[in-house]
Design a protein around this motif. Structure first.
Motif, PDB file in Angstrom:
ATOM      1  N   GLN A  49       0.811  -1.213   0.000  1.00 48.04           N
ATOM      2  CA  GLN A  49       0.000   0.000   0.000  1.00 48.04           C
ATOM      3  C   GLN A  49       0.850   1.272   0.000  1.00 48.04           C
ATOM      4  N   TYR A  50       1.965   1.220   0.672  1.00 48.71           N
ATOM      5  CA  TYR A  50       2.879   2.368   0.762  1.00 48.71           C
ATOM      6  C   TYR A  50       4.207   1.969   0.118  1.00 48.71           C
ATOM      7  N   SER A  51       4.183   1.804  -1.178  1.00 49.09           N
ATOM      8  CA  SER A  51       5.343   1.269  -1.892  1.00 49.09           C
ATOM      9  C   SER A  51       6.574   2.182  -1.802  1.00 49.09           C
ATOM     10  N   HIS A  52       6.376   3.424  -1.384  1.00 51.42           N
ATOM     11  CA  HIS A  52       7.525   4.318  -1.213  1.00 51.42           C
ATOM     12  C   HIS A  52       8.318   4.002   0.055  1.00 51.42           C
ATOM     13  N   LEU A  53       7.773   3.133   0.904  1.00 56.53           N
ATOM     14  CA  LEU A  53       8.465   2.730   2.128  1.00 56.53           C
ATOM     15  C   LEU A  53       9.134   1.373   1.923  1.00 56.53           C
ATOM     16  N   SER A  54      10.336   1.230   2.447  1.00 57.30           N
ATOM     17  CA  SER A  54      11.002  -0.075   2.402  1.00 57.30           C
ATOM     18  C   SER A  54      10.497  -0.925   3.568  1.00 57.30           C
ATOM     19  N   MET A  55      10.711  -2.220   3.453  1.00 52.42           N
ATOM     20  CA  MET A  55      10.338  -3.108   4.556  1.00 52.42           C
ATOM     21  C   MET A  55      11.136  -2.742   5.805  1.00 52.42           C
ATOM     22  N   SER A  56      12.366  -2.308   5.623  1.00 56.49           N
ATOM     23  CA  SER A  56      13.189  -1.888   6.756  1.00 56.49           C
ATOM     24  C   SER A  56      12.568  -0.685   7.456  1.00 56.49           C
ATOM     25  N   GLN A  57      12.067   0.271   6.678  1.00 53.19           N
ATOM     26  CA  GLN A  57      11.400   1.436   7.274  1.00 53.19           C
ATOM     27  C   GLN A  57      10.148   1.012   8.037  1.00 53.19           C
ATOM     28  N   ILE A  58       9.384   0.120   7.449  1.00 49.82           N
ATOM     29  CA  ILE A  58       8.145  -0.345   8.083  1.00 49.82           C
ATOM     30  C   ILE A  58       8.455  -1.047   9.398  1.00 49.82           C
ATOM     31  N   TYR A  59       9.409  -1.974   9.384  1.00 51.79           N
ATOM     32  CA  TYR A  59       9.738  -2.686  10.622  1.00 51.79           C
ATOM     33  C   TYR A  59      10.358  -1.755  11.659  1.00 51.79           C
ATOM     34  N   SER A  60      11.101  -0.771  11.225  1.00 53.95           N
ATOM     35  CA  SER A  60      11.661   0.208  12.150  1.00 53.95           C
ATOM     36  C   SER A  60      10.535   1.002  12.811  1.00 53.95           C
ATOM     37  N   ALA A  61       9.531   1.390  12.009  1.00 56.15           N
ATOM     38  CA  ALA A  61       8.377   2.121  12.554  1.00 56.15           C
ATOM     39  C   ALA A  61       7.588   1.256  13.527  1.00 56.15           C
ATOM     40  N   LEU A  62       7.437  -0.023  13.200  1.00 56.46           N
ATOM     41  CA  LEU A  62       6.717  -0.934  14.102  1.00 56.46           C
ATOM     42  C   LEU A  62       7.472  -1.100  15.415  1.00 56.46           C
ATOM     43  N   ALA A  63       8.782  -1.235  15.329  1.00 54.62           N
ATOM     44  CA  ALA A  63       9.589  -1.352  16.553  1.00 54.62           C
ATOM     45  C   ALA A  63       9.468  -0.080  17.387  1.00 54.62           C
ATOM     46  N   TYR A  64       9.532   1.069  16.717  1.00 58.65           N
ATOM     47  CA  TYR A  64       9.396   2.338  17.426  1.00 58.65           C
ATOM     48  C   TYR A  64       8.033   2.402  18.117  1.00 58.65           C
ATOM     49  N   TYR A  65       6.991   1.992  17.400  1.00 56.28           N
ATOM     50  CA  TYR A  65       5.641   2.001  17.979  1.00 56.28           C
ATOM     51  C   TYR A  65       5.588   1.169  19.259  1.00 56.28           C
ATOM     52  N   TRP A  66       6.091  -0.054  19.210  1.00 55.55           N
ATOM     53  CA  TRP A  66       5.989  -0.917  20.385  1.00 55.55           C
ATOM     54  C   TRP A  66       6.810  -0.399  21.558  1.00 55.55           C
ATOM     55  N   GLU A  67       7.861   0.351  21.273  1.00 54.09           N
ATOM     56  CA  GLU A  67       8.661   0.952  22.347  1.00 54.09           C
ATOM     57  C   GLU A  67       8.008   2.228  22.893  1.00 54.09           C
ATOM     58  N   HIS A  68       7.105   2.835  22.106  1.00 57.63           N
ATOM     59  CA  HIS A  68       6.465   4.105  22.481  1.00 57.63           C
ATOM     60  C   HIS A  68       4.945   4.009  22.351  1.00 57.63           C
ATOM     61  N   LYS A  69       4.425   2.827  22.620  1.00 56.36           N
ATOM     62  CA  LYS A  69       3.003   2.524  22.390  1.00 56.36           C
ATOM     63  C   LYS A  69       2.062   3.491  23.105  1.00 56.36           C
ATOM     64  N   GLU A  70       2.298   3.766  24.355  1.00 57.78           N
ATOM     65  CA  GLU A  70       1.394   4.636  25.114  1.00 57.78           C
ATOM     66  C   GLU A  70       1.288   6.023  24.486  1.00 57.78           C
ATOM     67  N   GLU A  71       2.423   6.602  24.118  1.00 57.98           N
ATOM     68  CA  GLU A  71       2.420   7.945  23.512  1.00 57.98           C
ATOM     69  C   GLU A  71       1.690   7.947  22.171  1.00 57.98           C
ATOM     70  N   ILE A  72       1.985   6.958  21.344  1.00 55.87           N
ATOM     71  CA  ILE A  72       1.388   6.927  20.007  1.00 55.87           C
ATOM     72  C   ILE A  72      -0.091   6.588  20.086  1.00 55.87           C
ATOM     73  N   ASP A  73      -0.477   5.684  20.982  1.00 56.33           N
ATOM     74  CA  ASP A  73      -1.901   5.390  21.169  1.00 56.33           C
ATOM     75  C   ASP A  73      -2.648   6.633  21.662  1.00 56.33           C
ATOM     76  N   ALA A  74      -2.023   7.398  22.553  1.00 58.58           N
ATOM     77  CA  ALA A  74      -2.636   8.638  23.038  1.00 58.58           C
ATOM     78  C   ALA A  74      -2.779   9.639  21.892  1.00 58.58           C
ATOM     79  N   ASP A  75      -1.780   9.720  21.022  1.00 61.69           N
ATOM     80  CA  ASP A  75      -1.849  10.595  19.855  1.00 61.69           C
ATOM     81  C   ASP A  75      -2.996  10.182  18.939  1.00 61.69           C
ATOM     82  N   MET A  76      -3.146   8.875  18.697  1.00 58.21           N
ATOM     83  CA  MET A  76      -4.243   8.394  17.851  1.00 58.21           C
ATOM     84  C   MET A  76      -5.592   8.727  18.473  1.00 58.21           C
TER      85      MET A  76
END
Length: 106
Positions: A49-76
């Motif tokens: 869906q976001y072909s401009h992103l590499s799999m490395s970018q996606i997994y990096s974002a997912l890792a960042y999310y899980w390390e900062h879940k409370e902040e990002i969930d609050a933002d959502m």
């Protein structure tokens, strides 16, 4: 140009508003995570869906999310509440009113 700060995640930067985004793009981590919540997309589907992103970018974002879940969930949650408040303040659109009056929608 906006000022960003590097993180320990290779593909994630944090801008001056403390918003994490993917390096080399304007896409915020919260936007990627919202797609997972809304559509249940896997990392592979996110890449499709976001072909401009590499799999490395996606997994990096997912890792960042899980390390900062409370902040990002609050933002959502804050984004959802803002959108809902605007929807309620705006009311029904003229098109929806007309369609309702014509019995085309409930």
């Amino acid at each position: 140009m906006t000022q960003t700060t590097t993180t320990e995640y290779k593909h994630i930067l944090v801008n001056e508003s403390n918003v994490p985004l993917m390096k080399g793009t304007s896409m915020k981590v919260v936007e990627l995570i919202t797609s997972i919540h809304a559509y249940g997309w896997s990392p592979e589907e996110l890449h499709f869906q976001y072909s401009h992103l590499s799999m490395s970018q996606i997994y990096s974002a997912l890792a960042y999310y899980w390390e900062h879940k409370e902040e990002i969930d609050a933002d959502m949650q804050q984004r959802f509440e803002y959108a809902e408040r605007l929807r309620l303040e705006t009311g029904e659109s003229p098109l929806a009113k007309r369609l309702r009056a014509e019995g085309l929608i409930k």
